[in-house]
Motif scaffolding. Sequence first.
Motif, PDB file in Angstrom:
ATOM      1  N   HIS A  54       0.827  -1.212   0.000  1.00 58.79           N
ATOM      2  CA  HIS A  54       0.000   0.000   0.000  1.00 58.79           C
ATOM      3  C   HIS A  54       0.866   1.268   0.000  1.00 58.79           C
ATOM      4  CE1 HIS A  54      -3.533  -2.515   0.776  1.00 58.79           C
ATOM      5  NE2 HIS A  54      -2.848  -3.079   1.751  1.00 58.79           N
ATOM      6  N   HIS A  55       2.100   1.156  -0.485  1.00 60.01           N
ATOM      7  CA  HIS A  55       3.067   2.265  -0.482  1.00 60.01           C
ATOM      8  C   HIS A  55       3.284   2.817   0.928  1.00 60.01           C
ATOM      9  CE1 HIS A  55       2.445   1.868  -4.693  1.00 60.01           C
ATOM     10  NE2 HIS A  55       1.433   2.683  -4.815  1.00 60.01           N
ATOM     11  N   GLY A  56       2.999   1.996   1.931  1.00 61.42           N
ATOM     12  CA  GLY A  56       3.156   2.442   3.307  1.00 61.42           C
ATOM     13  C   GLY A  56       2.071   3.386   3.786  1.00 61.42           C
ATOM     14  N   LEU A  57       1.051   3.594   2.951  1.00 62.54           N
ATOM     15  CA  LEU A  57       0.016   4.593   3.267  1.00 62.54           C
ATOM     16  C   LEU A  57      -1.345   3.918   3.412  1.00 62.54           C
ATOM     17  CD1 LEU A  57       1.144   7.465   0.860  1.00 62.54           C
ATOM     18  CD2 LEU A  57       1.531   7.290   3.338  1.00 62.54           C
ATOM     19  N   THR A  58      -1.459   3.046   4.401  1.00 62.58           N
ATOM     20  CA  THR A  58      -2.755   2.443   4.701  1.00 62.58           C
ATOM     21  C   THR A  58      -3.674   3.501   5.307  1.00 62.58           C
ATOM     22  OG1 THR A  58      -2.067   1.846   6.938  1.00 62.58           O
ATOM     23  CG2 THR A  58      -1.624   0.240   5.175  1.00 62.58           C
ATOM     24  N   ASN A  59      -4.946   3.201   5.356  1.00 66.24           N
ATOM     25  CA  ASN A  59      -5.866   4.137   6.006  1.00 66.24           C
ATOM     26  C   ASN A  59      -5.511   4.326   7.471  1.00 66.24           C
ATOM     27  OD1 ASN A  59      -7.801   5.331   4.228  1.00 66.24           O
ATOM     28  ND2 ASN A  59      -8.659   3.291   3.886  1.00 66.24           N
ATOM     29  N   HIS A  60      -4.989   3.270   8.121  1.00 69.01           N
ATOM     30  CA  HIS A  60      -4.574   3.416   9.528  1.00 69.01           C
ATOM     31  C   HIS A  60      -3.461   4.444   9.646  1.00 69.01           C
ATOM     32  CE1 HIS A  60      -3.594   2.384  13.668  1.00 69.01           C
ATOM     33  NE2 HIS A  60      -2.323   2.300  13.292  1.00 69.01           N
ATOM     34  N   VAL A  61      -2.483   4.376   8.739  1.00 71.73           N
ATOM     35  CA  VAL A  61      -1.389   5.356   8.774  1.00 71.73           C
ATOM     36  C   VAL A  61      -1.927   6.758   8.520  1.00 71.73           C
ATOM     37  CG1 VAL A  61       0.701   6.139   7.567  1.00 71.73           C
ATOM     38  CG2 VAL A  61       0.425   3.721   8.156  1.00 71.73           C
ATOM     39  N   LEU A  62      -2.754   6.905   7.498  1.00 72.47           N
ATOM     40  CA  LEU A  62      -3.279   8.225   7.164  1.00 72.47           C
ATOM     41  C   LEU A  62      -4.190   8.766   8.264  1.00 72.47           C
ATOM     42  CD1 LEU A  62      -4.024   7.649   3.370  1.00 72.47           C
ATOM     43  CD2 LEU A  62      -2.144   8.987   4.346  1.00 72.47           C
ATOM     44  N   ASP A  63      -4.962   7.897   8.890  1.00 72.51           N
ATOM     45  CA  ASP A  63      -5.830   8.336   9.983  1.00 72.51           C
ATOM     46  C   ASP A  63      -5.021   8.873  11.161  1.00 72.51           C
ATOM     47  OD1 ASP A  63      -8.145   7.693   8.639  1.00 72.51           O
ATOM     48  OD2 ASP A  63      -8.397   5.739   9.621  1.00 72.51           O
ATOM     49  N   ASN A  64      -3.762   8.434  11.268  1.00 72.52           N
ATOM     50  CA  ASN A  64      -2.909   8.858  12.375  1.00 72.52           C
ATOM     51  C   ASN A  64      -1.806   9.805  11.908  1.00 72.52           C
ATOM     52  OD1 ASN A  64      -3.656   7.211  14.984  1.00 72.52           O
ATOM     53  ND2 ASN A  64      -3.897   5.806  13.253  1.00 72.52           N
ATOM     54  N   THR A  65      -2.071  10.526  10.821  1.00 74.61           N
ATOM     55  CA  THR A  65      -1.130  11.495  10.271  1.00 74.61           C
ATOM     56  C   THR A  65      -1.765  12.878  10.281  1.00 74.61           C
ATOM     57  OG1 THR A  65      -0.069   9.847   8.849  1.00 74.61           O
ATOM     58  CG2 THR A  65       0.190  12.158   8.214  1.00 74.61           C
ATOM     59  N   ASP A  66      -1.092  13.835  10.912  1.00 77.22           N
ATOM     60  CA  ASP A  66      -1.539  15.226  10.853  1.00 77.22           C
ATOM     61  C   ASP A  66      -1.024  15.912   9.593  1.00 77.22           C
ATOM     62  OD1 ASP A  66      -2.838  15.194  13.404  1.00 77.22           O
ATOM     63  OD2 ASP A  66      -0.868  15.349  14.355  1.00 77.22           O
ATOM     64  N   VAL A  67       0.235  15.612   9.231  1.00 75.93           N
ATOM     65  CA  VAL A  67       0.850  16.218   8.048  1.00 75.93           C
ATOM     66  C   VAL A  67       1.622  15.138   7.298  1.00 75.93           C
ATOM     67  CG1 VAL A  67       2.448  17.966   7.174  1.00 75.93           C
ATOM     68  CG2 VAL A  67       1.075  18.445   9.222  1.00 75.93           C
ATOM     69  N   LEU A  68       1.367  15.044   5.997  1.00 74.07           N
ATOM     70  CA  LEU A  68       2.070  14.112   5.114  1.00 74.07           C
ATOM     71  C   LEU A  68       3.059  14.899   4.263  1.00 74.07           C
ATOM     72  CD1 LEU A  68       2.406  11.294   3.755  1.00 74.07           C
ATOM     73  CD2 LEU A  68       0.505  11.941   2.240  1.00 74.07           C
ATOM     74  N   ILE A  69       4.331  14.473   4.265  1.00 70.72           N
ATOM     75  CA  ILE A  69       5.362  15.076   3.415  1.00 70.72           C
ATOM     76  C   ILE A  69       5.644  14.117   2.274  1.00 70.72           C
ATOM     77  CG2 ILE A  69       7.763  15.869   3.334  1.00 70.72           C
ATOM     78  CD1 ILE A  69       7.523  16.557   6.304  1.00 70.72           C
ATOM     79  N   TRP A  70       5.702  14.638   1.028  1.00 71.87           N
ATOM     80  CA  TRP A  70       5.764  13.778  -0.159  1.00 71.87           C
ATOM     81  C   TRP A  70       6.958  14.145  -1.032  1.00 71.87           C
ATOM     82  CZ3 TRP A  70       1.847  10.142  -1.434  1.00 71.87           C
ATOM     83  CH2 TRP A  70       1.992   9.522  -2.687  1.00 71.87           C
ATOM     84  N   TRP A  71       7.850  13.154  -1.268  1.00 71.57           N
ATOM     85  CA  TRP A  71       8.955  13.304  -2.223  1.00 71.57           C
ATOM     86  C   TRP A  71       8.894  12.159  -3.227  1.00 71.57           C
ATOM     87  CZ3 TRP A  71      12.853  11.398  -5.002  1.00 71.57           C
ATOM     88  CH2 TRP A  71      13.805  12.284  -5.529  1.00 71.57           C
ATOM     89  N   GLY A  72       8.817  12.506  -4.510  1.00 71.89           N
ATOM     90  CA  GLY A  72       8.836  11.502  -5.567  1.00 71.89           C
ATOM     91  C   GLY A  72       9.486  12.067  -6.808  1.00 71.89           C
ATOM     92  N   HIS A  73       9.925  11.187  -7.707  1.00 76.02           N
ATOM     93  CA  HIS A  73      10.604  11.657  -8.916  1.00 76.02           C
ATOM     94  C   HIS A  73      10.482  10.676 -10.074  1.00 76.02           C
ATOM     95  CE1 HIS A  73      14.608  13.018 -11.000  1.00 76.02           C
ATOM     96  NE2 HIS A  73      13.535  13.493 -11.615  1.00 76.02           N
ATOM     97  N   MET A  74      11.113   9.505  -9.970  1.00 76.98           N
ATOM     98  CA  MET A  74      11.276   8.622 -11.112  1.00 76.98           C
ATOM     99  C   MET A  74      10.149   7.611 -11.274  1.00 76.98           C
ATOM    100  SD  MET A  74      14.420   6.286  -9.585  1.00 76.98           S
ATOM    101  CE  MET A  74      14.671   5.368 -11.105  1.00 76.98           C
TER     102      MET A  74
END
Length: 242
Positions: A54-74
Motif C-alpha cells: 500500500h506504499h506504506g500509506l494504509t488508512n490506519h497510517v493516514l488516519d494517524n497522520t496530521d501532516v504528510l510530506i511527499w517526495w517523488g521523482h522517477m
Amino acid sequence: MATSTRVTVWNEYRHEKQNPEIAAIYPQGIHGAIAGYLRGHGCIVHTATLDEPHHGLTNHVLDNTDVLIWWGHMAHGEVKDEIVEQVHDHVLRGMGLIVLHSGHFSKIFKRLMGTTCNLKWREAGERERLWVVAAGHPIADGIGEYFEIPHEEMYGEFFDIPEPETLVFVSWFQGGEVFRSGCCYRRGQGRIFYFRPGHETYPTYHQPEVLRVISNAVRWAKPVERPNTTYGHRPEPIEPLK
C-alpha cells in the motif's frame, strides 16, 4: 498541553537504492534525513516508501497522520490510483500535505491542483537564491530576507499551477531563471505547501534553512480544531418558519 504533531514522511526511495553516490548523501534515504530533523524538533514521525505494501500509506497510517510530506521523482506512475484517492480524501478532511521538489509531478499534487504542474528545468548544479516574499508568514519564520543553496537543479517559469493563495518564496537561479518556490493552498479543510528545493544528487535536505522551512510548514499545515462540517438535507430549520 498541546500534543506533538504526527508526521508521515513519504519517499519513493528508489534513487538512494540504485545510485551509490546518492546513497552516500542520504544513507537513511531522503525520508530519513527529513524524519530525523523533525523528530529532533518534537514531532512524532513515521516514514513510508513506494515499495512497501500500500506504499506504506494504509488508512490506519493516514488516519494517524496530521501532516504528510511527499517526495517523488522517477516512479510517479507506479503510485496506485486508489492510494492517491485515499490521500486526497484525507487532505480534504483536514490532513496537511507538504509536496517537495519533483513531487510537483506526483499524481496527488496534480489531482489537487487540477493542472499539468509542468515547468522548465535544467540540472547544472547552479546556485539558487530563495527570496522571502511573504514577510511574517509562519513558514518563513527565522529565515531572514533570503537564503542560498550552493548547488541545485533549476526549475523555471512558467510553472503551470493555480495562483497560490500565498506565495512565500521566489527563487532566482544563477542561469537567470526565476520560479515560484513556496506556494500555499487550501483544499477542503486541508492545507497544502509546495516547496521547490531538493534534487536528490545534492545535500539539500541537510541544509539548516531548508529543514527549518519544512519544520515551519509542518506547524502551519497541521489540522486546526473546527466544528464538524455537515451537508445534505436539513428538515429542521434553526429558526421557526411561519
